[in-house]
Design a protein around this motif. Structure first.
Motif, PDB file in Angstrom:
ATOM      1  N   LYS A   1      36.245  50.125  26.387  1.00 26.11           N
ATOM      2  CA  LYS A   1      37.469  48.886  25.937  1.00 26.11           C
ATOM      3  C   LYS A   1      36.903  47.874  25.060  1.00 26.11           C
ATOM      4  O   LYS A   1      37.737  47.421  24.173  1.00 26.11           O
ATOM      5  CB  LYS A   1      37.667  48.376  27.367  1.00 26.11           C
ATOM      6  CG  LYS A   1      38.728  47.305  27.451  1.00 26.11           C
ATOM      7  CD  LYS A   1      39.064  46.715  28.659  1.00 26.11           C
ATOM      8  CE  LYS A   1      39.756  47.948  29.657  1.00 26.11           C
ATOM      9  NZ  LYS A   1      40.078  47.119  30.934  1.00 26.11           N
ATOM     10  N   GLU A   2      35.645  47.780  25.237  1.00 30.98           N
ATOM     11  CA  GLU A   2      34.933  46.728  24.333  1.00 30.98           C
ATOM     12  C   GLU A   2      34.906  47.243  22.898  1.00 30.98           C
ATOM     13  O   GLU A   2      35.348  46.578  22.012  1.00 30.98           O
ATOM     14  CB  GLU A   2      33.552  46.284  24.592  1.00 30.98           C
ATOM     15  CG  GLU A   2      32.826  45.486  23.959  1.00 30.98           C
ATOM     16  CD  GLU A   2      31.459  45.237  24.498  1.00 30.98           C
ATOM     17  OE1 GLU A   2      30.569  44.683  23.668  1.00 30.98           O
ATOM     18  OE2 GLU A   2      31.131  45.465  25.697  1.00 30.98           O
TER      19      GLU A   2
ATOM     20  N   ARG B   1      32.828  53.542  35.238  1.00 34.34           N
ATOM     21  CA  ARG B   1      33.114  52.222  35.037  1.00 34.34           C
ATOM     22  C   ARG B   1      32.578  51.337  33.765  1.00 34.34           C
ATOM     23  O   ARG B   1      32.831  50.754  32.708  1.00 34.34           O
ATOM     24  CB  ARG B   1      32.942  51.262  36.120  1.00 34.34           C
ATOM     25  CG  ARG B   1      33.964  51.428  37.208  1.00 34.34           C
ATOM     26  CD  ARG B   1      33.936  50.271  38.265  1.00 34.34           C
ATOM     27  NE  ARG B   1      34.728  50.818  39.349  1.00 34.34           N
ATOM     28  CZ  ARG B   1      34.509  50.311  40.614  1.00 34.34           C
ATOM     29  NH1 ARG B   1      33.170  50.074  41.171  1.00 34.34           N
ATOM     30  NH2 ARG B   1      35.347  50.855  41.735  1.00 34.34           N
ATOM     31  N   LYS B   2      31.056  51.899  33.582  1.00 33.75           N
ATOM     32  CA  LYS B   2      30.520  51.383  32.528  1.00 33.75           C
ATOM     33  C   LYS B   2      30.861  52.042  31.424  1.00 33.75           C
ATOM     34  O   LYS B   2      30.957  51.309  30.256  1.00 33.75           O
ATOM     35  CB  LYS B   2      28.997  51.630  32.959  1.00 33.75           C
ATOM     36  CG  LYS B   2      28.109  51.076  31.717  1.00 33.75           C
ATOM     37  CD  LYS B   2      26.401  51.168  32.209  1.00 33.75           C
ATOM     38  CE  LYS B   2      25.657  50.498  31.344  1.00 33.75           C
ATOM     39  NZ  LYS B   2      24.489  50.225  31.947  1.00 33.75           N
ATOM     40  N   CYS B   3      31.259  53.401  31.279  1.00 39.43           N
ATOM     41  CA  CYS B   3      31.569  53.946  30.139  1.00 39.43           C
ATOM     42  C   CYS B   3      33.088  53.362  29.709  1.00 39.43           C
ATOM     43  O   CYS B   3      33.328  53.018  28.436  1.00 39.43           O
ATOM     44  CB  CYS B   3      31.715  55.415  30.402  1.00 39.43           C
ATOM     45  SG  CYS B   3      30.127  56.301  30.230  1.00 39.43           S
TER      46      CYS B   3
ATOM     47  N   SER C   1      34.250  50.666  30.438  1.00 35.22           N
ATOM     48  CA  SER C   1      33.946  49.019  29.874  1.00 35.22           C
ATOM     49  C   SER C   1      33.558  49.272  28.573  1.00 35.22           C
ATOM     50  O   SER C   1      34.051  48.380  27.628  1.00 35.22           O
ATOM     51  CB  SER C   1      33.180  48.356  30.739  1.00 35.22           C
ATOM     52  OG  SER C   1      32.711  47.148  30.369  1.00 35.22           O
ATOM     53  N   LEU C   2      32.498  49.977  28.108  1.00 35.68           N
ATOM     54  CA  LEU C   2      32.061  50.065  26.880  1.00 35.68           C
ATOM     55  C   LEU C   2      33.221  50.701  25.734  1.00 35.68           C
ATOM     56  O   LEU C   2      33.078  50.016  24.698  1.00 35.68           O
ATOM     57  CB  LEU C   2      31.008  50.970  26.701  1.00 35.68           C
ATOM     58  CG  LEU C   2      29.556  50.614  27.151  1.00 35.68           C
ATOM     59  CD1 LEU C   2      28.562  51.519  27.369  1.00 35.68           C
ATOM     60  CD2 LEU C   2      29.325  49.177  26.735  1.00 35.68           C
TER      61      LEU C   2
END
Length: 57
Positions: free
Chosen positions: A32-33, A25-27, A29-30
């Motif tokens: 997507k950002e 999820r963190k990856c 999210s990054l």
């Protein structure tokens, strides 16, 4: 011994799986950002280029 089997069956190992999902999820999210930032930079570059081209007229 019975307690050990019950602990593994009840989901003691699930935090390891959650940790993996948290990393995913963190990856995501990054990524997507970063995609959003690239989109904004691309739009800004396009606007500036159009402004430069149409500024001569």
């Amino acid at each position: 011994m019975v307690e050990l089997k019950q602990q593994t069956m009840c989901g003691i190992k699930s935090p390891a799986k959650r940790k993996g999902h948290g990393f995913t999820r963190k990856c995501a999210s990054l990524v997507k950002e970063q995609r959003a930032r690239i989109y904004i930079l691309r739009r800004c570059a396009t606007i500036l280029l159009c402004w430069y081209i149409h500024g001569d007229e």
